[in-house]
Design an enzyme around this catalytic site. Structure first.
Site, short mmCIF file in Angstrom:
data_model
loop_
_atom_site.label_atom_id
_atom_site.label_comp_id
_atom_site.label_asym_id
_atom_site.label_seq_id
_atom_site.Cartn_x
_atom_site.Cartn_y
_atom_site.Cartn_z
N GLY A 81 0.82 -1.09 0.02
CA GLY A 81 0.21 0.05 0.29
C GLY A 81 0.64 0.84 0.29
CE LYS A 82 5.00 1.16 -3.57
NZ LYS A 82 4.19 0.10 -4.47
CG PHE A 83 -0.06 1.92 4.04
CD1 PHE A 83 -1.09 2.36 3.67
CD2 PHE A 83 0.37 0.49 4.37
CE1 PHE A 83 -2.88 0.91 3.33
CE2 PHE A 83 -0.99 -0.56 3.98
CZ PHE A 83 -1.88 0.27 3.48
CB THR A 107 5.22 -1.74 1.12
OG1 THR A 107 3.69 -1.21 0.15
CG2 THR A 107 5.75 -2.94 0.47
#
Ligand SMILES: O=c1ccn([C@@H]2O[C@H](COP(=O)(O)O)[C@@H](O)[C@H]2O)c(=O)[nH]1
Length: 259
Positions: A81-83, A107
């Site tokens: 999600g590349k939060f 992620t």
């Protein structure tokens, strides 16, 4: 991370099967997704669904929850999600990923600082923090030299390395498209696990990736992701098996070279 290590050892694989589902019919996409999981699970050290490809579908969250049920319980699912947000918001993203979806890892984009990372750190979860990404323009941000010395990606790696002395389960995202950068970060962080996308559609060199990133001490430390080249394969199981065999031959060389 312990679950991931156990799975990498029991499956004899460092392959991360990326799941970026595309297609127009919801029924067909769900069936393809289920099929890809069934055919590739025996070769998968982990699965990595990318959140964007699910959010772009009308019932994407439900599909992600079904996906977690289709993936065998002993195979970790990393939600890409590349939060990256302030702590109280990051905490809600963590609740979504872990409690609503049942992901075993995520992620994270570290740009906003440690408070964007730490809400994801739980004893039984893996958190892969962006250090050096696989996209071509990444260099214009991540290779910038800092006044303190080193690049922006070095800084991300150093922070994660430091945080990992107090928080378990932290690793890095390092692309397969720049094996020099991968070797450099492996030297900087000898023990951390790296999630490595970029092999396949993005043209990353598999042999160079394994040589640069695999830990010579134990042949572990890398999760090599490929998404489109499995999703689009006529036989996803055969594609996953072939990649696993290639990775294993290369990592055996890497370990024996080090002896
Ligand atoms: O640096 C990065 C970080 C994440 N990704 C993601 O991995 C997959 C790659 O897909 P392919 O089809 O194998 O190219 C995709 O979900 C990306 O968003 C990345 O490519 N690079």
């Amino acid at each position: 991370m312990e679950q991931l290590i156990r799975r990498a050892q029991s499956s004899g694989s460092l392959l991360c099967v990326g799941l970026d589902p595309v297609g127009t019919s919801e029924t067909e996409v769900a069936a393809r997704l289920h099929g890809v999981v069934l055919q590739t699970a025996e070769f998968a050290a982990a699965f990595k669904p990318n959140l964007a490809f699910f959010l772009a579908r009308p019932d994407g969250v439900t599909l992600l929850q079904r996906l977690r049920e289709w993936i065998p319980a002993d195979v970790p699912m990393i939600l890409d999600g590349k939060f990256g947000d302030i702590a109280n918001t990051a905490d809600r993203y963590a609740a979504f990923a872990y409690d609503v979806i049942g992901a075993d890892g995520v992620t994270v984009n570290p740009y906003m600082g440690d408070d964007a990372i730490l809400p994801f750190a739980r004893p039984d979860k893996a958190v892969f923090v962006l250090a050096k990404t696989s996209n071509k323009p990444a260099h214009s941000w991540q290779d910038e030299e800092l006044v303190r010395g080193g690049t922006v990606s070095d800084f991300s790696a150093d922070v994660v390395q430091q945080l990992s002395s107090e928080h378990s389960g932290l690793g890095l995202v390092v692309g397969a498209t720049n094996s020099e950068a991968l070797a450099h970060l492996r030297q900087r962080c000898p023990e951390l696990w790296f999630l490595v996308p970029g092999v396949g559609a993005q043209g990353g060199d598999l042999a160079a990736t394994v040589r640069a990133g695999c830990r010579p001490s134990d042949g572990l430390g890398l999760l090599i992701n490929t998404s489109r080249s499995i999703w689009q394969a006529v036989d996803p199981g055969a594609a996953a098996r072939d990649l696993t065999q290639q990775i294993n031959a290369l990592r055996t060389e890497r370990v024996s070279d080090a002896v």
